[in-house]
Write a protein that holds these residues in place. Sequence first.
Motif, PDB file in Angstrom:
ATOM      1  N   SER A  30      -3.145  11.688 -20.572  1.00 32.07           N
ATOM      2  CA  SER A  30      -4.088  10.754 -21.200  1.00 32.07           C
ATOM      3  C   SER A  30      -3.399   9.641 -21.978  1.00 32.07           C
ATOM      4  O   SER A  30      -4.064   8.730 -22.483  1.00 32.07           O
ATOM      5  N   THR A  31      -2.059   9.690 -22.077  1.00 27.28           N
ATOM      6  CA  THR A  31      -1.326   8.608 -22.746  1.00 27.28           C
ATOM      7  C   THR A  31      -1.131   7.395 -21.842  1.00 27.28           C
ATOM      8  O   THR A  31      -0.547   6.396 -22.268  1.00 27.28           O
ATOM      9  N   SER A  32      -1.622   7.444 -20.617  1.00 25.91           N
ATOM     10  CA  SER A  32      -1.419   6.332 -19.684  1.00 25.91           C
ATOM     11  C   SER A  32      -1.845   4.975 -20.238  1.00 25.91           C
ATOM     12  O   SER A  32      -1.179   3.972 -19.966  1.00 25.91           O
ATOM     13  N   PRO A  33      -2.948   4.868 -20.991  1.00 25.56           N
ATOM     14  CA  PRO A  33      -3.295   3.545 -21.535  1.00 25.56           C
ATOM     15  C   PRO A  33      -2.201   2.929 -22.396  1.00 25.56           C
ATOM     16  O   PRO A  33      -2.091   1.709 -22.475  1.00 25.56           O
ATOM     17  N   VAL A  34      -1.390   3.754 -23.045  1.00 25.93           N
ATOM     18  CA  VAL A  34      -0.272   3.223 -23.825  1.00 25.93           C
ATOM     19  C   VAL A  34       0.735   2.567 -22.884  1.00 25.93           C
ATOM     20  O   VAL A  34       1.224   1.447 -23.141  1.00 25.93           O
ATOM     21  N   PHE A  35       1.049   3.237 -21.779  1.00 27.58           N
ATOM     22  CA  PHE A  35       1.950   2.652 -20.780  1.00 27.58           C
ATOM     23  C   PHE A  35       1.337   1.409 -20.144  1.00 27.58           C
ATOM     24  O   PHE A  35       2.024   0.416 -19.882  1.00 27.58           O
ATOM     25  N   ILE A  36       0.035   1.460 -19.887  1.00 25.43           N
ATOM     26  CA  ILE A  36      -0.650   0.326 -19.266  1.00 25.43           C
ATOM     27  C   ILE A  36      -0.539  -0.908 -20.147  1.00 25.43           C
ATOM     28  O   ILE A  36      -0.291  -2.020 -19.673  1.00 25.43           O
ATOM     29  N   GLY A  37      -0.711  -0.725 -21.476  1.00 28.90           N
ATOM     30  CA  GLY A  37      -0.585  -1.851 -22.386  1.00 28.90           C
ATOM     31  C   GLY A  37       0.816  -2.432 -22.392  1.00 28.90           C
ATOM     32  O   GLY A  37       0.998  -3.654 -22.401  1.00 28.90           O
ATOM     33  N   LEU A  38       1.819  -1.559 -22.386  1.00 29.41           N
ATOM     34  CA  LEU A  38       3.209  -2.018 -22.389  1.00 29.41           C
ATOM     35  C   LEU A  38       3.549  -2.741 -21.094  1.00 29.41           C
ATOM     36  O   LEU A  38       4.200  -3.796 -21.104  1.00 29.41           O
ATOM     37  N   LEU A  39       3.094  -2.207 -19.965  1.00 27.81           N
ATOM     38  CA  LEU A  39       3.356  -2.850 -18.673  1.00 27.81           C
ATOM     39  C   LEU A  39       2.636  -4.191 -18.575  1.00 27.81           C
ATOM     40  O   LEU A  39       3.164  -5.154 -18.007  1.00 27.81           O
ATOM     41  N   GLY A  40       1.428  -4.256 -19.133  1.00 32.79           N
ATOM     42  CA  GLY A  40       0.704  -5.513 -19.139  1.00 32.79           C
ATOM     43  C   GLY A  40       1.424  -6.581 -19.930  1.00 32.79           C
ATOM     44  O   GLY A  40       1.443  -7.757 -19.541  1.00 32.79           O
ATOM     45  N   ILE A  61       0.835  -1.207   0.000  1.00 33.42           N
ATOM     46  CA  ILE A  61       0.000   0.000   0.000  1.00 33.42           C
ATOM     47  C   ILE A  61       0.869   1.256   0.000  1.00 33.42           C
ATOM     48  O   ILE A  61       0.579   2.228  -0.712  1.00 33.42           O
ATOM     49  N   PHE A  62       1.948   1.241   0.765  1.00 32.75           N
ATOM     50  CA  PHE A  62       2.856   2.396   0.760  1.00 32.75           C
ATOM     51  C   PHE A  62       3.513   2.563  -0.607  1.00 32.75           C
ATOM     52  O   PHE A  62       3.708   3.689  -1.083  1.00 32.75           O
ATOM     53  N   LEU A  63       3.858   1.452  -1.251  1.00 31.33           N
ATOM     54  CA  LEU A  63       4.442   1.535  -2.588  1.00 31.33           C
ATOM     55  C   LEU A  63       3.439   2.115  -3.576  1.00 31.33           C
ATOM     56  O   LEU A  63       3.779   2.993  -4.383  1.00 31.33           O
ATOM     57  N   PHE A  64       2.190   1.648  -3.510  1.00 31.03           N
ATOM     58  CA  PHE A  64       1.152   2.164  -4.398  1.00 31.03           C
ATOM     59  C   PHE A  64       0.889   3.645  -4.135  1.00 31.03           C
ATOM     60  O   PHE A  64       0.675   4.429  -5.065  1.00 31.03           O
ATOM     61  N   GLY A  65       0.879   4.027  -2.857  1.00 25.61           N
ATOM     62  CA  GLY A  65       0.676   5.431  -2.537  1.00 25.61           C
ATOM     63  C   GLY A  65       1.802   6.298  -3.063  1.00 25.61           C
ATOM     64  O   GLY A  65       1.578   7.403  -3.562  1.00 25.61           O
ATOM     65  N   SER A 113       0.353   4.736 -14.243  1.00 22.74           N
ATOM     66  CA  SER A 113       0.060   3.486 -14.941  1.00 22.74           C
ATOM     67  C   SER A 113       0.501   2.278 -14.126  1.00 22.74           C
ATOM     68  O   SER A 113      -0.203   1.262 -14.059  1.00 22.74           O
ATOM     69  N   LEU A 114       1.673   2.370 -13.494  1.00 20.28           N
ATOM     70  CA  LEU A 114       2.129   1.289 -12.622  1.00 20.28           C
ATOM     71  C   LEU A 114       1.136   1.054 -11.500  1.00 20.28           C
ATOM     72  O   LEU A 114       0.830  -0.097 -11.144  1.00 20.28           O
ATOM     73  N   TYR A 115       0.609   2.129 -10.958  1.00 20.02           N
ATOM     74  CA  TYR A 115      -0.389   2.040  -9.888  1.00 20.02           C
ATOM     75  C   TYR A 115      -1.627   1.275 -10.354  1.00 20.02           C
ATOM     76  O   TYR A 115      -2.129   0.393  -9.661  1.00 20.02           O
ATOM     77  N   PHE A 116      -2.115   1.600 -11.547  1.00 23.88           N
ATOM     78  CA  PHE A 116      -3.349   0.986 -12.029  1.00 23.88           C
ATOM     79  C   PHE A 116      -3.146  -0.444 -12.508  1.00 23.88           C
ATOM     80  O   PHE A 116      -4.050  -1.262 -12.404  1.00 23.88           O
ATOM     81  N   ILE A 160       6.572  11.009 -17.012  1.00 22.88           N
ATOM     82  CA  ILE A 160       6.961  10.190 -15.857  1.00 22.88           C
ATOM     83  C   ILE A 160       5.779  10.042 -14.905  1.00 22.88           C
ATOM     84  O   ILE A 160       5.523   8.958 -14.359  1.00 22.88           O
ATOM     85  N   ALA A 161       5.035  11.132 -14.717  1.00 26.12           N
ATOM     86  CA  ALA A 161       3.832  11.063 -13.888  1.00 26.12           C
ATOM     87  C   ALA A 161       2.832  10.063 -14.468  1.00 26.12           C
ATOM     88  O   ALA A 161       2.238   9.262 -13.743  1.00 26.12           O
ATOM     89  N   SER A 162       2.658  10.104 -15.778  1.00 27.00           N
ATOM     90  CA  SER A 162       1.743   9.176 -16.448  1.00 27.00           C
ATOM     91  C   SER A 162       2.196   7.733 -16.280  1.00 27.00           C
ATOM     92  O   SER A 162       1.384   6.832 -16.019  1.00 27.00           O
ATOM     93  N   LEU A 163       3.498   7.493 -16.403  1.00 26.37           N
ATOM     94  CA  LEU A 163       4.036   6.141 -16.219  1.00 26.37           C
ATOM     95  C   LEU A 163       3.844   5.672 -14.785  1.00 26.37           C
ATOM     96  O   LEU A 163       3.448   4.515 -14.535  1.00 26.37           O
ATOM     97  N   SER A 164       4.110   6.536 -13.821  1.00 24.05           N
ATOM     98  CA  SER A 164       3.950   6.180 -12.417  1.00 24.05           C
ATOM     99  C   SER A 164       2.505   5.831 -12.111  1.00 24.05           C
ATOM    100  O   SER A 164       2.209   4.836 -11.425  1.00 24.05           O
TER     101      SER A 164
END
Length: 297
Positions: A99-109, A67-71, A160-163, A154-158
């Motif tokens: 709004s580019t976060s879904p691109v990062f989400i796909g790559l992380l997935g 939880i601390f890591l996610f926060g 995305s990791l959370y989600f 970087i904010a968007s990537l961070s």
Amino acid sequence: MDIRMAAAHLLVILLWGSAFAGIRHGLEGYSPEHLSFLRLLVGSLALFCYAVISKMKLPEIKDWPVIFLFGFLGFAVYQTALNFGEQTVSAGAASLLVSTSPVFIGLLGKMFNQERTGKWYWSGALISMAGIVLISFGAGGGFELGIGVLLILIASLSESLYFVFQKNYLEKYGALPFTAYTIWAATIFMGFFAPGIGSQIAEAPLGATISAIYLGLFPTVVAYFAIAFITAQSGASEAASSLYLTPAASFIIAWIWLGEVPAIITLAGGVITLIGVSLTYLKGRSEMAGSSLEIKG
């Protein structure tokens, strides 16, 4: 869609769309790190009141490190990097970059969950990158701006990791309690910047302080209650669908609130970016749709 659902969608779009202008206004009186701390502190206090009223249970001790890591990722890094980025990037352009976060989400997935990424995803990613380049040029170009754009990405990537990695904990605790846990954790992290906050509050223009309080109460707390309501009624995909309008709302609100008039090339870059992001959804994966609740500021 009944009137309550429509109102909830409208509330999310307006509150998350207004966050980017609120940050720009707050930065007129606060440093990026102090603005983030004050915003999280206000949100934490509001959520604490909700937790007491609803008799919210604390998370299991074994989950506290996660939880601390996610926060740290989802709120501390995200908000602070976004605040620093918006020192040189307009509110509307910042909302498009986030709004580019879904691109990062796909790559992380693909990297961590072995999810398949087909031609639609990679085509969308390339188109989104082209849009980001245009947004950068439209905002003025130059090395300083490049740093601002990079920080917002970087904010968007961070975020995305959370989600991407929160799913199991959302199922275990529920959306609102888990959000409260991570915001409290982020506030503890940002407490490192608490020294000097009193003098900044005393010296800051009243409007900047009101913006910080607004950010803590409305985009940070109220919007999540609306999202939770939509998700409970119709699922995560429905909650995600209207968020494509958030950048448009951000541009309009920034124009009215701050007088920011976007350049034509920025608008063109925004359209191209959103087209690219939309293509990442054509794989038909409900997981990505559910993970796209990140366009919030």
